[in-house]
Enzyme design. Sequence first.
Site, PDB file in Angstrom:
ATOM      1  N   LYS A 149       5.424   4.828   2.562  1.00  0.00           N
ATOM      2  CA  LYS A 149       5.836   5.908   3.467  1.00  0.00           C
ATOM      3  C   LYS A 149       6.522   5.330   4.705  1.00  0.00           C
ATOM      4  O   LYS A 149       7.545   5.856   5.154  1.00  0.00           O
ATOM      5  CB  LYS A 149       4.617   6.745   3.863  1.00  0.00           C
ATOM      6  CG  LYS A 149       4.941   7.849   4.850  1.00  0.00           C
ATOM      7  CD  LYS A 149       3.884   8.929   4.861  1.00  0.00           C
ATOM      8  CE  LYS A 149       4.020   9.848   3.677  1.00  0.00           C
ATOM      9  NZ  LYS A 149       3.199  11.081   3.795  1.00  0.00           N
ATOM     10  N   SER A 206       0.835  -1.196   0.000  1.00  0.00           N
ATOM     11  CA  SER A 206       0.000   0.000   0.000  1.00  0.00           C
ATOM     12  C   SER A 206       0.870   1.246   0.000  1.00  0.00           C
ATOM     13  O   SER A 206       2.073   1.186   0.251  1.00  0.00           O
ATOM     14  CB  SER A 206      -0.906   0.027   1.239  1.00  0.00           C
ATOM     15  OG  SER A 206      -0.137   0.291   2.410  1.00  0.00           O
ATOM     16  N   LYS A 207       0.244   2.396  -0.270  1.00  0.00           N
ATOM     17  CA  LYS A 207       0.995   3.652  -0.232  1.00  0.00           C
ATOM     18  C   LYS A 207       1.504   3.927   1.180  1.00  0.00           C
ATOM     19  O   LYS A 207       2.558   4.526   1.360  1.00  0.00           O
ATOM     20  CB  LYS A 207       0.134   4.795  -0.742  1.00  0.00           C
ATOM     21  CG  LYS A 207      -1.163   5.035   0.022  1.00  0.00           C
ATOM     22  CD  LYS A 207      -1.981   6.130  -0.646  1.00  0.00           C
ATOM     23  CE  LYS A 207      -3.266   6.419   0.107  1.00  0.00           C
ATOM     24  NZ  LYS A 207      -4.073   7.470  -0.553  1.00  0.00           N
ATOM     25  N   ARG A 208       0.756   3.484   2.183  1.00  0.00           N
ATOM     26  CA  ARG A 208       1.212   3.672   3.569  1.00  0.00           C
ATOM     27  C   ARG A 208       2.473   2.856   3.836  1.00  0.00           C
ATOM     28  O   ARG A 208       3.353   3.282   4.575  1.00  0.00           O
ATOM     29  CB  ARG A 208       0.104   3.256   4.546  1.00  0.00           C
ATOM     30  CG  ARG A 208      -1.198   4.044   4.389  1.00  0.00           C
ATOM     31  CD  ARG A 208      -1.024   5.506   4.717  1.00  0.00           C
ATOM     32  NE  ARG A 208      -2.256   6.258   4.496  1.00  0.00           N
ATOM     33  CZ  ARG A 208      -2.320   7.569   4.470  1.00  0.00           C
ATOM     34  NH1 ARG A 208      -1.222   8.290   4.670  1.00  0.00           N
ATOM     35  NH2 ARG A 208      -3.467   8.193   4.248  1.00  0.00           N
TER      36      ARG A 208
END
Length: 510
Positions: A269, A264-266
């Site tokens: 990060k 995921s994009k999380r």
Amino acid sequence: MNPTRVRFAPSPTGALHIGGVRTALYNYLLARKLNGTFILRIEDTDQTRYVPGAEAYIQEALAWCGLLPDEGPDQGGNFGPYRQSERKAIYSKYVDQLLENGWAYYAFDTSEELDAMRESEKARGNHNFKYDASVRLQLKNSLSLSASETSSLLASGQPWTVRLKVPEDETVTIHDLIRGEVVFQTRELDDKVLLKSDGMPTYHLANIVDDHLMQISHVIRGEEWLSSTGHHVLLYRAFGWEGSMPQFAHLPLILKPDGKGKLSKRDGKRLGIPVFPLSWEADNAEDSFEGFRETGFDPAAVVNFLALLGWNSGTEQEIFSMEELVGAFSLEKIGKSGARFDFDKAKWFNEQYIKSKDNASLAEILLPLAKNKSYAADKAFLEQFSELMKERVTFYQDFLETGYYFFEKVKLYDLATIKKKWKPERRAAMDQLAESIGQLPDFTHEAIKKAVEDFMEAQQLKFGDVLPILRIAVSGTMKGPAIFEMMELLGKEEIMERLAIAFAAFDETA
């Protein structure tokens, strides 16, 4: 044989996740392999999730990766418009067709009424409530109401949706080009909403109508859409389009680096890895993410890396040009299981692409980066600099970050090494070496090396006694390109100044 026509159909709801880029890539490769057409279609029917700038971002990201559509919002084509929000008038007649032939019905249930029904079912032990054949006659729709009641509600402006009437107890079978035979039982499918009262279709209706009208031959999309395919096949049947239904291929998930769950994009990060092709700046800083381009990746390296996330050529070859990918690609070689996102492997690909690039191309890439740092460097200098550095970097930014000392004075010396190597009693000899280097008529790496070798022989010193001192004096570090080539590029005047400054600093350290 019908021509190959494939589409990449993202929603403009934010940045383009790396899984979406891979989907676009596989569509592109198949189109090129079969001399077909690659189409970009913007699926913006959900206006509540629309993000300004997202469509432009998608176009720029595809262009950066070299995945240029043959047809699309900007390219045009004979099957437009290519934004679903601009096709609103097209869908209504197809909904009318489904209503007339009994494949769809009006539903007037409010969200509160559906919530009440859901709670009622939960109390009876049914925790998986869905709007389907088992409950549709207990709800407020054109199947449970009389024709006059339905007409009255429509005339009064009562909010409504049109739902697909899924048949009871039937089997729907498809042959997926990646997964083989996939079977759906209609009793497990809900009556999907197809159209809302504002006239905007849902994904399910617009997707099928557009794929049919745009003569799509293959639907290549992520595994998350596999569960919807049963509904889509029913819609093809409802319209009488089964004979022209596209072939389906559902791609495996891209997994987190540890292989546990979907990337995921999380995760990007949290782990400090890019999951987008370009950086995405959002109003909310939490939704802003760094992309591959800004990290310093070469687009060809990203494409190569992505191609092998789920697809295997069947050979030992790892480095593929776009042309080679097109030649080797086939849907049948895509695996079913999830592909682990290995960022170290992505970096390895980037290193290989940087190493293989000619110096002139590297200089063109580095020129704007150097200007951003206010470094005074022309193309000729950057070409020579690239030759010295390209074996030692992972990202394009590394050239100017690890090789900063080619453009400005040394910021920090490796004093730990200097304490071991610098002998104050040899200061006079080192000054003599510097003087002899400064007197060289031709400041080439060969001449500098000869001067140093002559000095060491005269002073009965070894390379280990002298080279570390020269290297740290010039660059501050033991890492980096060959010292004599580095000195030649920096030039006599700069080298003489650096040696004088460094030797004085080394005396203080000792």
